[in-house]
Design a protein around this motif. Structure first.
Motif, mmCIF file in Angstrom:
data_model
loop_
_atom_site.group_PDB
_atom_site.id
_atom_site.type_symbol
_atom_site.label_atom_id
_atom_site.label_comp_id
_atom_site.label_asym_id
_atom_site.label_seq_id
_atom_site.Cartn_x
_atom_site.Cartn_y
_atom_site.Cartn_z
ATOM 1 N N CYS A 166 0.811 -1.215 0.000
ATOM 2 C CA CYS A 166 0.000 0.000 0.000
ATOM 3 C C CYS A 166 0.848 1.271 0.000
ATOM 4 O O CYS A 166 0.391 2.313 -0.448
ATOM 5 C CB CYS A 166 -0.920 0.024 1.218
ATOM 6 S SG CYS A 166 -2.125 -1.306 1.223
ATOM 7 N N SER A 180 -2.632 2.945 5.739
ATOM 8 C CA SER A 180 -3.350 2.045 4.825
ATOM 9 C C SER A 180 -3.039 0.590 5.142
ATOM 10 O O SER A 180 -3.927 -0.260 5.108
ATOM 11 C CB SER A 180 -2.964 2.346 3.376
ATOM 12 O OG SER A 180 -3.360 3.654 3.039
ATOM 13 N N PHE A 202 -8.155 -0.867 -2.178
ATOM 14 C CA PHE A 202 -7.551 0.396 -1.782
ATOM 15 C C PHE A 202 -6.997 1.111 -3.015
ATOM 16 O O PHE A 202 -7.166 2.316 -3.181
ATOM 17 C CB PHE A 202 -6.441 0.158 -0.753
ATOM 18 C CG PHE A 202 -5.603 1.371 -0.485
ATOM 19 C CD1 PHE A 202 -6.056 2.373 0.342
ATOM 20 C CD2 PHE A 202 -4.356 1.512 -1.078
ATOM 21 C CE1 PHE A 202 -5.291 3.506 0.574
ATOM 22 C CE2 PHE A 202 -3.582 2.629 -0.853
ATOM 23 C CZ PHE A 202 -4.054 3.629 -0.026
ATOM 24 N N SER A 219 -8.092 4.754 -4.414
ATOM 25 C CA SER A 219 -7.090 5.798 -4.620
ATOM 26 C C SER A 219 -7.120 6.318 -6.048
ATOM 27 O O SER A 219 -7.043 7.525 -6.278
ATOM 28 C CB SER A 219 -5.690 5.273 -4.295
ATOM 29 O OG SER A 219 -5.586 4.980 -2.935
#
Length: 195
Positions: free
Chosen positions: A41, A46, A87, A91
């Motif tokens: 990450c 995160s 994630f 993003s």
């Protein structure tokens, strides 16, 4: 409860409500998962979120482990990878490109790989190289980052990585080769800029 109890027995006990079994599983597998998530990450917060979601899903039954399909750690790496991919998607949606918005966060814990025998200049140079490596890994495409971290840092086999990433062994080999090449090129750029 000892650390010698097999994962499958701890899972059975956890499913029967034994909190100590869950605590043992957490202590046993958290460090490896966190290292993977941190590199995958690119940020401590995160990574912590990914690992927390892995264990919360395990304890709640959201992520069901079947011992007939492989070992627990490989299963947990697979779940962490899937969560990290979500994630990445969030993003990309937010920033239109993957940007590590916490790379300059002063609260982020540095990766400490130094020896006590090093002098201050050696420690500084070592920390700088470790940071350059972390940034270079974070800038790899996620599918390259996955195989590189799992093979080089977690020391998993090609078969385990193929299972975690849901790809064949040949693809693991080619992605690993390309990841190493891309990483070497990025590190060369950092070194030429610093020179």
């Amino acid at each position: 409860m000892g650390d010698l109890t097999p994962d499958i027995e701890l899972i059975r006990q956890m499913r029967n409500g034994d909190q100590n079994a869950f605590a043992t599983l957490y202590r046993r597998h958290h460090p490896a998962l966190y290292r993977y998530a941190m590199l995958r990450c690119g940020s401590a917060s995160s990574a912590a979120d990914v690992v927390q979601d892995v264990f919360m899903g395990l304890i709640s039954g959201q992520f069901y482990y079947d011992a007939l399909k492989g070992n627990l750690l490989s299963f947990l790496f697979g779940v962490a990878r899937n969560l990290a991919m979500k994630f990445d998607a969030i993003s990309r949606h937010r920033f239109m490109n993957f940007v590590d918005d916490e790379a300059n966060d002063e609260e982020q814990e540095p990766v400490e790989l130094t020896s006590e025998e090093m002098n201050p200049l050696d420690r500084l140079l070592h920390n700088q190289m470790a940071e350059e490596l972390r940034i270079a890994i974070a800038n790899l495409a996620p599918h390259y980052r996955d195989v590189l971290i799992l093979y080089e840092l977690q020391e998993l086999s090609y078969l385990d990585i193929a299972d975690i990433c849901q790809i064949n062994v040949g693809t693991v080999r080619s992605r690993l080769s390309r990841a190493r090449l891309a990483l070497a090129e990025r590190l060369q750029v950092y070194r030429s800029v610093a020179a």
